[in-house]
Design a protein around this motif. Structure first.
Motif, PDB file in Angstrom:
ATOM      1  N   HIS A   1       0.834  -1.205   0.000  1.00 34.19           N
ATOM      2  CA  HIS A   1       0.000   0.000   0.000  1.00 34.19           C
ATOM      3  C   HIS A   1       0.872   1.259   0.000  1.00 34.19           C
ATOM      4  O   HIS A   1       0.662   2.182  -0.780  1.00 34.19           O
TER       5      HIS A   1
ATOM      6  N   ASN B   1       2.759   1.699  -3.302  1.00 33.18           N
ATOM      7  CA  ASN B   1       1.942   2.316  -4.359  1.00 33.18           C
ATOM      8  C   ASN B   1       1.793   3.814  -4.144  1.00 33.18           C
ATOM      9  O   ASN B   1       1.724   4.583  -5.103  1.00 33.18           O
TER      10      ASN B   1
ATOM     11  N   SER C   1      -2.783   6.286  -4.217  1.00 29.48           N
ATOM     12  CA  SER C   1      -1.933   5.138  -4.533  1.00 29.48           C
ATOM     13  C   SER C   1      -2.374   4.468  -5.824  1.00 29.48           C
ATOM     14  O   SER C   1      -1.941   3.370  -6.121  1.00 29.48           O
ATOM     15  N   GLY C   2      -3.219   5.133  -6.590  1.00 24.02           N
ATOM     16  CA  GLY C   2      -3.733   4.511  -7.813  1.00 24.02           C
ATOM     17  C   GLY C   2      -2.937   4.860  -9.050  1.00 24.02           C
ATOM     18  O   GLY C   2      -3.406   4.644 -10.159  1.00 24.02           O
ATOM     19  N   GLY C   3      -1.727   5.408  -8.866  1.00 24.52           N
ATOM     20  CA  GLY C   3      -0.915   5.794 -10.024  1.00 24.52           C
ATOM     21  C   GLY C   3      -1.204   7.227 -10.419  1.00 24.52           C
ATOM     22  O   GLY C   3      -2.324   7.715 -10.237  1.00 24.52           O
TER      23      GLY C   3
ATOM     24  N   TYR D   1      -6.365   6.343 -13.112  1.00 26.72           N
ATOM     25  CA  TYR D   1      -7.401   5.599 -13.828  1.00 26.72           C
ATOM     26  C   TYR D   1      -8.537   5.192 -12.907  1.00 26.72           C
ATOM     27  O   TYR D   1      -8.312   4.583 -11.873  1.00 26.72           O
ATOM     28  N   PRO D   2      -9.776   5.510 -13.280  1.00 27.42           N
ATOM     29  CA  PRO D   2     -10.892   4.880 -12.588  1.00 27.42           C
ATOM     30  C   PRO D   2     -11.066   3.466 -13.132  1.00 27.42           C
ATOM     31  O   PRO D   2     -10.611   3.213 -14.244  1.00 27.42           O
TER      32      PRO D   2
ATOM     33  N   LEU E   1     -10.038   2.340 -10.217  1.00 26.44           N
ATOM     34  CA  LEU E   1      -9.118   2.190  -9.094  1.00 26.44           C
ATOM     35  C   LEU E   1      -8.984   3.472  -8.282  1.00 26.44           C
ATOM     36  O   LEU E   1      -9.020   3.438  -7.042  1.00 26.44           O
TER      37      LEU E   1
ATOM     38  N   ARG F   1       5.577  -3.112 -14.459  1.00 23.92           N
ATOM     39  CA  ARG F   1       5.885  -1.938 -13.653  1.00 23.92           C
ATOM     40  C   ARG F   1       4.905  -1.859 -12.483  1.00 23.92           C
ATOM     41  O   ARG F   1       3.916  -2.593 -12.429  1.00 23.92           O
ATOM     42  N   ARG F   2       5.203  -0.974 -11.537  1.00 25.67           N
ATOM     43  CA  ARG F   2       4.325  -0.686 -10.401  1.00 25.67           C
ATOM     44  C   ARG F   2       4.065  -1.907  -9.527  1.00 25.67           C
ATOM     45  O   ARG F   2       2.976  -2.060  -8.976  1.00 25.67           O
ATOM     46  N   ILE F   3       5.051  -2.812  -9.401  1.00 25.20           N
ATOM     47  CA  ILE F   3       4.888  -3.921  -8.465  1.00 25.20           C
ATOM     48  C   ILE F   3       5.921  -3.778  -7.349  1.00 25.20           C
ATOM     49  O   ILE F   3       7.058  -3.413  -7.602  1.00 25.20           O
TER      50      ILE F   3
END
Lengths: 378, 525
Positions: free
Chosen positions: B67, B70, B138-140, B144-145, B147, B449-451
């Protein structure tokens, strides 16, 4: 500046290594994969890479030459020219022609990828936070594929487990999706909560799974084997923990697997129709909770304040049973709580609710039977 | 610090202390504020990146939860894009444009003050979310919805921060356009404008066209979350993919907003140290204009995997790879400028040359990404992360640093320490390649990415990348030292022309320049 040169050498090295066969356990280059799509992607990738390498050698070579020869310290005197229409036209048109050369194979590949007609079988893939559900259309088989337990345990913050000791760490699931080799498989992609993306490098594509949309893509796998990939669209805290494992097997093996799945489904259905004991429900419930709920609500049910509600002492969990069942089955729109009715079977839902109502000092004491969930589904 | 812009011969009273900075309408003071703000954001955003690279140093989760991880990736991007790179370019524009076109100041000085002072408030809103229950967004950074709609208390703060940043950028852009259109000295025709001014005018138009689109998109998110609308909610008849279209309609021009002024800076530096006029001045301007135009019709290449119709994918693939043509023209022109010049390699030139090479590498991977069938493999992997960091860090940020070394003697009247400048350059260049080059391999080998954690076969390159990151981060402290030293009046006194090959109105002013750049219109040669 002269140290820049090894860069193109490095890229060239990458190509050589990538083109080779056996490597250490790390890879430098894209896989060639096991489908016509993945081979096309690989060819296009290598073509573009070589085009870039050649351009890089020419441009950086000219720079290096100039930096060496046209230095003030070598007594170079600056020329005064500042344009040359002919040269400028040439170096606008030449790159354009190179681009056309790249665009032609790319276009053919793209057209082939879009042809999802005449599929031998169709599998619907549903992305959900944070697992994949696979439904074999026409076969009446469906299951959820979660990160395997060993990876999940090792991936906990400060677990102390060395990921190197876990086989296929983060790339293993409890139930892989199975397809026959040599058959055209059509995949339909969809999501139940947020956007996910389904990627198997060996199949040569990734495709987004989007709530409210059905995307399609296809693959005809040429070689039996186990292929691994991951979710590639950020989808929340479990994004790095929803791998994809696909096993391609020969047609007879696939048929045998199908039969096994049908039998297991029948057995699960029978299990849901009987009355469960308290111990059965609690142990099954704890298992389901760990797999399905703990990522957000945490193993101790304390949640993450402001983001994921605590279940420990929660008014829903400690409130009327019907509301609790409704929340688990239908989720709460507008929040991160997804509906689980389609994801879990009757016994799973009954067990996990029983677990939540009796764990962490909630002590409600009540039991939920699969039959109640079955009734709630109507 | 207050000495930087002290006038040599000032007639007007000139406030001192904190009020000088709060109420300032002076283009140099505001430029300084923007640059100081940008560098502090560079370090805040950089520290988020350090957390990310620390967690990715080894497989397994050692330091932070997914969490928080992100939150770090999301905040890193937002802070670096909107807090560091964009304000840095506005700061450079504020300082240099009036001096380059022979104007006394920017056209709209009060607006200028306001557009800067919105930023600290915007970033206070954004950064305060780190301390809220549920944490930061934390949704980037792409928001983007659906999320992003799962964001907790941080959500409205994110939206309003983005609104404020957008207002600030649009006002800055209006100011640049008004200044360049109206304040040029007599004889400073459009065909004499320095490339940095030209690229900024084009950038300003991009900002005015793109930022309101972002504001619209995030407003729709806000009403979806709190007022029951369903713009992006499929269950309510909306369309989550529409957000991506709207976002990238802003987002792709945004990419060029962050690189066109960099082209401008490099086009100032290379001729100066090659002691030879810029090759293909006119074609440079046409190239910038075509890139700007193309930037509005390529957006969906960020979303090849969402499932577009074939015709859509083909269109966006063709338009995307077409950008390689004007970009190539620019690179060829720079090389031709160097060709048969009389080059010397002071620190600004080193950064500019490194920009040309490393930005080209980012361009090459960009071309590869533009080919849709290959992009289905690259999309959302570390290959993309490597690509956009080559264009943004070794592209935009390197150009900004080049510009600061180039103009610092003019701003402060003091030469920076050449030895430290070169040390900063070599450490940064080596470490930044150690940081980002292996990420190409990671992406091609299959790392998304983003992991926050990854399979063990990615361990070696990740460790190398993290080591590069720590070195790169630490190297920037040298930069701060060099700049602070010059600002506090240490170092050799700079001449007015500063560099032997420097041409243009800004080099005719004293170093440091007077508080109001040109009170009398200068003679344009």
């Amino acid at each position: 500046m002269i140290t820049r040169f090894p860069r193109s050498v490095m890229i060239a090295l990458v190509c050589l290594l990538g083109g080779g066969t056996a490597r250490a356990d790390y890879a430098l280059n894209l896989t060639q994969g096991v489908t016509s799509i993945s081979r096309e992607a690989y060819r296009l990738h290598m073509l573009a890479l070589w085009v870039c390498v050649v351009i890089a050698i020419i441009v950086f070579g000219a720079m290096a030459w100039s930096m060496y020869h046209h230095r003030k310290s070598r007594g170079a005197v600056a020329a005064t020219f500042h344009d040359n229409t002919k040269v400028e036209i040439v170096w606008s048109i030449l790159p354009f022609l190179v681009l056309v050369g790249l665009a032609i194979p790319a276009t053919t590949a793209l057209i082939a990828m879009h042809d999802t007609s005449n599929a031998d079988l169709t599998i619907k893939i549903t992305g959900q936070q944070w697992s994949w559900r696979y439904d074999y259309l026409k076969e009446d088989i469906g299951f959820v594929s979660n990160l395997d337990e060993k990876s999940a345990a090792a991936a906990k913050l400060g677990s102390g487990v060395d990921p190197r000791s876990v086989e296929h760490y983060l790339l293993n699931v409890d139930k892989p999706v199975v397809v026959p080799v040599g058959k055209k498989v059509r995949f339909l992609l969809n999501a139940s909560d947020v956007i996910h993306s389904w990627w198997l490098p060996d199949l040569g594509f990734k495709k987004d799974a989007i709530p409210g949309f059905v995307n399609e893509i296809w693959a005809r796998i040429e070689k039996p084997g186990t292929y691994r990939g991951q979710c590639t669209e950020l989808c929340g805290v479990g994004h790095g923990f929803m791998p994809i494992v696909l096993i391609a097997m020969s047609e007879p093996d696939y048929q045998a697997w199908l039969a096994g799945q049908r039998a297991a489904a029948a057995k699960a259905k029978a299990g849901a129709d009987r009355v469960w004991t308290r111990e059965e429900l609690l142990s099954k419930g704890a298992e389901v909770y760990t797999k399905t709920c703990a990522a957000c609500h945490l193993p101790g049910g304390e949640g993450i304040p402001g983001t994921f509600k605590a279940l420990k002492g929660s008014p829903v969990v400690k409130g009327p049973l019907a509301e609790h069942i409704d929340r688990v089955m239908n989720g709460k729109p507008g929040t991160a709580m997804p509906p689980f009715a389609a994801q879990l079977d009757d016994a799973d839902i009954a067990a996990v609710i029983t677990h939540e109502r009796n764990a962490w000092g909630n002590n409600m004491g009540d039991l939920v039977q699969p039959a109640q969930i079955k009734a709630a589904r109507k | 610090m207050t000495e930087i812009a002290l006038p040599q011969h000032h007639e007007h009273e000139h406030p001192s202390g904190i009020t000088r900075w709060l109420f300032t309408t002076n283009h140099k003071d505001i430029g300084t504020l923007y640059l100081l703000f940008a560098v502090s954001m560079l370090f805040i955003g950089g520290s988020f990146a350090m957390v990310v690279r620390l967690e990715l140093f080894q497989p397994g989760l050692q330091f932070v939860s997914p969490h928080f991880f992100n939150q770090m990736t999301t905040m890193h991007a937002l802070v670096m894009i909107f807090g560091a790179v964009m304000p840095a370019f506005v700061g450079l524009a504020n300082w240099m444009i009036p001096m380059m076109i022979g104007a006394p100041d920017m056209a709209l000085p009060r607006l200028n003050n306001w557009s800067f002072w919105l930023l600290p408030f915007a970033f206070t809103l954004l950064l305060s979310t780190l301390f809220m229950p549920g944490g930061a967004p934390s949704g980037g950074w792409t928001m983007y919805p659906p999320l992003v709609l799962q964001t907790g208390m941080a959500f409205p703060f994110l939206i309003f921060a983005v609104h404020l940043m957008g207002i600030s950028s649009v006002m800055g852009a209006i100011n640049v356009i008004t200044t360049v259109f109206n304040m040029r000295a007599p004889g400073m025709t459009y065909h004499k404008l320095p490339l940095f001014v030209w690229t900024w005018v084009v950038t300003a138009f991009l900002l005015i066209a793109a930022m309101p689109v972002l504001a619209g998109a995030v407003t729709m998110l806000l009403t979806d979350k709190y007022f029951g609308t369903s713009f992006f909610n499929a269950a309510g008849g909306g369309d989550p993919v529409m957000f991506q279209h709207v976002f990238w309609f802003f987002g792709h021009p945004e990419v060029y907003i962050m690189i066109l002024p960099a082209f401008g800076i490099v086009s100032q530096i290379v001729p100066t140290f090659a002691r030879k006029p810029l090759f293909g001045y006119t074609s440079m301007i046409y190239a910038v204009a075509s890139i700007a135009f193309l930037s509005f019709i390529v957006w969906a290449h960020h979303m090849f995997t969402v499932g577009m119709p074939l015709a859509g994918e083909l269109f966006f693939m063709y338009s995307t790879v077409l950008i390689a043509v004007p970009t190539g023209v620019k690179v060829f022109n720079w090389v031709a400028t160097m060709w048969r010049g009389s080059m010397s390699f002071e620190t600004p030139m080193l950064w500019a040359l490194c920009f040309i090479i490393l930005f080209s590498i980012g361009g090459f991977s960009g071309l590869m990404l533009g080919l849709a069938p290959a992009d289905f493999q690259y999309q959302d992997t570390y290959f993309v992360v490597a690509h956009f960091h080559y264009v943004l860090v070794t592209g935009a940020v390197f150009a900004i640093i080049a510009g600061v070394y180039f103009w610092l003697p003019k701003w402060t009247g003091r030469m920076y320490d050449e030895r430290l400048g070169k040390l900063h350059f070599w450490l940064s260049t080596i470490s930044v390649n150690l940081l980002f080059f292996p990420q190409h391999f990671l992406g091609l080998a299959g790392m998304p990415r983003r992991i926050p954690d990854y399979a063990v076969q990615y361990a070696e390159w990740n460790m190398l990348s993290s080591i590069g990151a720590f070195l790169f981060g630490a190297s920037q402290l040298i930069f701060v030292y060099v700049v602070v030293r010059a600002m506090s009046g240490h170092g050799e006194k700079a001449t007015d022309q500063v560099w032997e090959g420097a041409r243009g109105l800004e080099w005719t002013l004293s170093s440091p320049p007077p508080y109001h750049s040109f009170n009398e219109p200068p003679k344009v040669p």
